[in-house]
Design an enzyme around this catalytic site. Structure first.
Site, PDB file in Angstrom:
ATOM      1  N   ASP A  22       0.851  -1.201   0.000  1.00  0.00           N
ATOM      2  CA  ASP A  22       0.000   0.000   0.000  1.00  0.00           C
ATOM      3  C   ASP A  22       0.892   1.259   0.000  1.00  0.00           C
ATOM      4  O   ASP A  22       0.816   2.072   0.919  1.00  0.00           O
ATOM      5  CB  ASP A  22      -0.956  -0.003   1.197  1.00  0.00           C
ATOM      6  CG  ASP A  22      -0.245  -0.029   2.556  1.00  0.00           C
ATOM      7  OD1 ASP A  22      -0.847   0.439   3.549  1.00  0.00           O
ATOM      8  OD2 ASP A  22       0.913  -0.500   2.614  1.00  0.00           O
ATOM      9  N   ASP A  27       6.610   1.146   2.093  1.00  0.00           N
ATOM     10  CA  ASP A  27       6.362   0.181   1.011  1.00  0.00           C
ATOM     11  C   ASP A  27       7.236   0.508  -0.196  1.00  0.00           C
ATOM     12  O   ASP A  27       7.771  -0.383  -0.862  1.00  0.00           O
ATOM     13  CB  ASP A  27       4.905   0.235   0.562  1.00  0.00           C
ATOM     14  CG  ASP A  27       3.910   0.002   1.665  1.00  0.00           C
ATOM     15  OD1 ASP A  27       3.697   0.937   2.461  1.00  0.00           O
ATOM     16  OD2 ASP A  27       3.371  -1.101   1.754  1.00  0.00           O
ATOM     17  N   ASN A  51      -2.405   2.775   3.403  1.00  0.00           N
ATOM     18  CA  ASN A  51      -1.801   4.101   3.642  1.00  0.00           C
ATOM     19  C   ASN A  51      -2.561   5.207   2.906  1.00  0.00           C
ATOM     20  O   ASN A  51      -2.455   6.380   3.250  1.00  0.00           O
ATOM     21  CB  ASN A  51      -0.344   4.096   3.193  1.00  0.00           C
ATOM     22  CG  ASN A  51       0.537   3.325   4.150  1.00  0.00           C
ATOM     23  OD1 ASN A  51       0.336   3.367   5.362  1.00  0.00           O
ATOM     24  ND2 ASN A  51       1.499   2.584   3.613  1.00  0.00           N
ATOM     25  N   THR A 136       2.744  -6.107   2.702  1.00  0.00           N
ATOM     26  CA  THR A 136       3.181  -5.000   3.553  1.00  0.00           C
ATOM     27  C   THR A 136       2.073  -3.968   3.765  1.00  0.00           C
ATOM     28  O   THR A 136       2.337  -2.818   4.126  1.00  0.00           O
ATOM     29  CB  THR A 136       4.424  -4.312   2.963  1.00  0.00           C
ATOM     30  OG1 THR A 136       4.075  -3.765   1.673  1.00  0.00           O
ATOM     31  CG2 THR A 136       5.589  -5.270   2.824  1.00  0.00           C
ATOM     32  N   PHE A 177      -1.373  -0.854  12.341  1.00  0.00           N
ATOM     33  CA  PHE A 177      -2.303  -0.394  11.310  1.00  0.00           C
ATOM     34  C   PHE A 177      -2.744  -1.510  10.357  1.00  0.00           C
ATOM     35  O   PHE A 177      -3.940  -1.666  10.091  1.00  0.00           O
ATOM     36  CB  PHE A 177      -1.684   0.756  10.496  1.00  0.00           C
ATOM     37  CG  PHE A 177      -2.557   1.186   9.356  1.00  0.00           C
ATOM     38  CD1 PHE A 177      -2.321   0.732   8.069  1.00  0.00           C
ATOM     39  CD2 PHE A 177      -3.658   2.015   9.578  1.00  0.00           C
ATOM     40  CE1 PHE A 177      -3.139   1.105   7.017  1.00  0.00           C
ATOM     41  CE2 PHE A 177      -4.485   2.396   8.534  1.00  0.00           C
ATOM     42  CZ  PHE A 177      -4.239   1.940   7.247  1.00  0.00           C
ATOM     43  N   ASN A 178      -1.813  -2.274   9.791  1.00  0.00           N
ATOM     44  CA  ASN A 178      -2.184  -3.262   8.772  1.00  0.00           C
ATOM     45  C   ASN A 178      -3.156  -4.304   9.329  1.00  0.00           C
ATOM     46  O   ASN A 178      -4.139  -4.660   8.666  1.00  0.00           O
ATOM     47  CB  ASN A 178      -0.947  -3.975   8.218  1.00  0.00           C
ATOM     48  CG  ASN A 178      -0.093  -3.075   7.344  1.00  0.00           C
ATOM     49  OD1 ASN A 178      -0.587  -2.111   6.762  1.00  0.00           O
ATOM     50  ND2 ASN A 178       1.201  -3.373   7.268  1.00  0.00           N
ATOM     51  N   HIS A 251       9.287   0.235   8.179  1.00  0.00           N
ATOM     52  CA  HIS A 251       8.735  -1.090   8.455  1.00  0.00           C
ATOM     53  C   HIS A 251       8.925  -2.094   7.310  1.00  0.00           C
ATOM     54  O   HIS A 251       9.508  -3.158   7.487  1.00  0.00           O
ATOM     55  CB  HIS A 251       7.236  -0.986   8.740  1.00  0.00           C
ATOM     56  CG  HIS A 251       6.849   0.062   9.720  1.00  0.00           C
ATOM     57  ND1 HIS A 251       6.937  -0.104  11.090  1.00  0.00           N
ATOM     58  CD2 HIS A 251       6.361   1.308   9.521  1.00  0.00           C
ATOM     59  CE1 HIS A 251       6.507   0.986  11.700  1.00  0.00           C
ATOM     60  NE2 HIS A 251       6.156   1.874  10.781  1.00  0.00           N
ATOM     61  N   ASP A 252       8.417  -1.748   6.130  1.00  0.00           N
ATOM     62  CA  ASP A 252       8.150  -2.762   5.111  1.00  0.00           C
ATOM     63  C   ASP A 252       9.371  -3.422   4.482  1.00  0.00           C
ATOM     64  O   ASP A 252       9.331  -4.633   4.207  1.00  0.00           O
ATOM     65  CB  ASP A 252       7.248  -2.161   4.032  1.00  0.00           C
ATOM     66  CG  ASP A 252       5.887  -1.793   4.595  1.00  0.00           C
ATOM     67  OD1 ASP A 252       5.243  -0.888   4.049  1.00  0.00           O
ATOM     68  OD2 ASP A 252       5.475  -2.417   5.600  1.00  0.00           O
TER      69      ASP A 252
HETATM   70  O1  RIB Z   1       1.980   0.014  10.796  1.00  0.00           O
HETATM   71  C1  RIB Z   1       2.934   0.155   9.766  1.00  0.00           C
HETATM   72  C2  RIB Z   1       2.438  -0.458   8.498  1.00  0.00           C
HETATM   73  O2  RIB Z   1       1.222   0.184   8.089  1.00  0.00           O
HETATM   74  C3  RIB Z   1       3.406  -0.260   7.325  1.00  0.00           C
HETATM   75  O3  RIB Z   1       3.269  -1.311   6.408  1.00  0.00           O
HETATM   76  C4  RIB Z   1       2.931   1.022   6.725  1.00  0.00           C
HETATM   77  O4  RIB Z   1       3.310   1.142   5.348  1.00  0.00           O
HETATM   78  C5  RIB Z   1       1.439   0.861   6.848  1.00  0.00           C
HETATM   79  O5  RIB Z   1       0.976   0.051   5.764  1.00  0.00           O
HETATM   80 CA    CA Z   2       2.713  -0.719   4.110  1.00  0.00          CA
END
Ligand code: RIB
Ligand code: CA
Length: 323
Positions: A22, A27, A51, A136, A177-178, A251-252
């Site tokens: 996303d 990402d 996102n 991701t 979040f994901n 993160h990704d």
């Molecule tokens: O919480 C972080 C994740 O949520 C990452 O993958 C960021 O890109 C969002 O998608």
């Molecule tokens: Ca992401």
């Protein structure tokens, strides 16, 4: 001492990968790392809401691939929302476009009209060996792929997802979040019987784009290096304002790093569940690291990151992409 790449000297068989994402600043870095790594055969990029809207995520993915000349990677647009409920969007972190900061090239090619699930099914089923599915963003497309193509699991080596946490959340105090954005989809994946690896916030908060990292991106003196530095600038301003981070956790790309240089991460087997009902805790991953439940482990959970080695890997990839 830097761990060897999975496709280091002498090993010529890259890992076939599909990346569902996303984009999203982090990402975008994951896409760059996948494109640049000889250890990865990037067979498709698919997009989801998260996102930003799936339309913006798709445009952003095409722009990132255009930036690095990867016009041959099939792109498919996917879910506009979760399996159940409304779409949570992360524009509050990633900006109006979902990838705010540096100007980006207009896409040089279009997404495939058949969409994400068909692109994923084709990429997985046409590979000459089992494919690693990396997710991701909210994992809706992957859950839909497994549900609509039940036989496809036989062609999937594993699912590696960025999401959840062994500790606190970010989008809510307990939910990352994901996994918050589509917990039902993660539940489908966790129950699929496929090998699953979870790269949660407990791991990705070790991948901080510090001022030294950003300076190294700029020192490459390339268009891609400058773009990455500007992405970190915008991403960092969001993390400073929202969660008081001195530097943003990227993160990704940790998921891709696990494939390219396996020695950078350590893992623990655990039973992982995702809360579907909690009034305050929906989307929270419950990671049973000490076998308190009778349920057998269903995932490997990333625990530690060699951050220095990770950034060496990312910066080397960005350097090789030049521009
Ligand atoms: O919480 C972080 C994740 O949520 C990452 O993958 C960021 O890109 C969002 O998608
Ligand atoms: Ca992401």
């Amino acid at each position: 001492m830097t761990a060897p790449d999975a496709a280091g000297p002498g090993s010529v068989i890259p890992v076939p990968v599909v990346l569902d994402c996303d984009p999203g600043h982090d990402d975008a870095v994951a896409i760059l790392l996948a494109v640049a790594s000889p250890a990865v055969d990037l067979r498709a990029v698919t997009t989801t809401f998260g996102n930003c809207s799936v339309e913006d995520a798709t445009r952003n993915a095409l722009r990132v691939l255009t930036l690095v000349g990867a016009h041959d990677v099939p792109v498919g647009a996917g879910a506009a929302g979760p399996l159940r409920g409304e779409a949570a969007l992360g524009n509050y972190v990633h900006g109006v476009s979902g990838l705010d900061g540096p100007a980006m090239p207009e896409p040089a090619f279009a997404a495939r009209p058949e969409g994400a699930v068909a692109v994923l099914a084709e990429a997985v089923s046409s590979a000459d060996r089992p494919v690693t599915v990396v997710a991701t963003g909210p994992i809706t497309n992957v859950a839909t792929l497994l549900t609509e193509h039940p036989g496809i699991a036989g062609s999937i080596a594993e699912v590696v997802f960025m999401g959840g946490s062994t500790e606190r959340g970010n989008h809510t105090p307990t939910a990352e979040f994901n996994t918050f954005a589509d917990p039902e989809a993660l539940d489908v994946v966790l129950r699929s019987g496929l090998p699953v690896r979870m790269v949660g916030l407990n791991l990705t908060h070790q991948a901080l784009a510090t001022p030294d990292v950003v300076a190294r991106m700029l020192a490459l003196d390339t268009a891609v290096g400058r773009t990455c530095a500007e992405w970190m600038g915008f991403f960092g301003s969001s993390y400073r304002a929202l969660w008081e981070f001195e530097a943003p956790p990227v993160h990704d790309p940790c998921t891709i790093a696990a494939l390219v240089r396996p020695g950078l991460l350590t893992w623990r087997e655990a039973f992982v569940a995702v809360e579907l009902e909690g009034r305050w805790t929906r989307g929270t991953t419950v990671v049973d690291l000490h076998h308190r439940y009778p349920d057998p482990p269903n995932a490997r959970v990333a625990m530690t990151l060699d951050a220095e080695g990770f950034w060496d890997l990312v910066l080397d990839a960005v350097d090789r992409l030049g521009g």
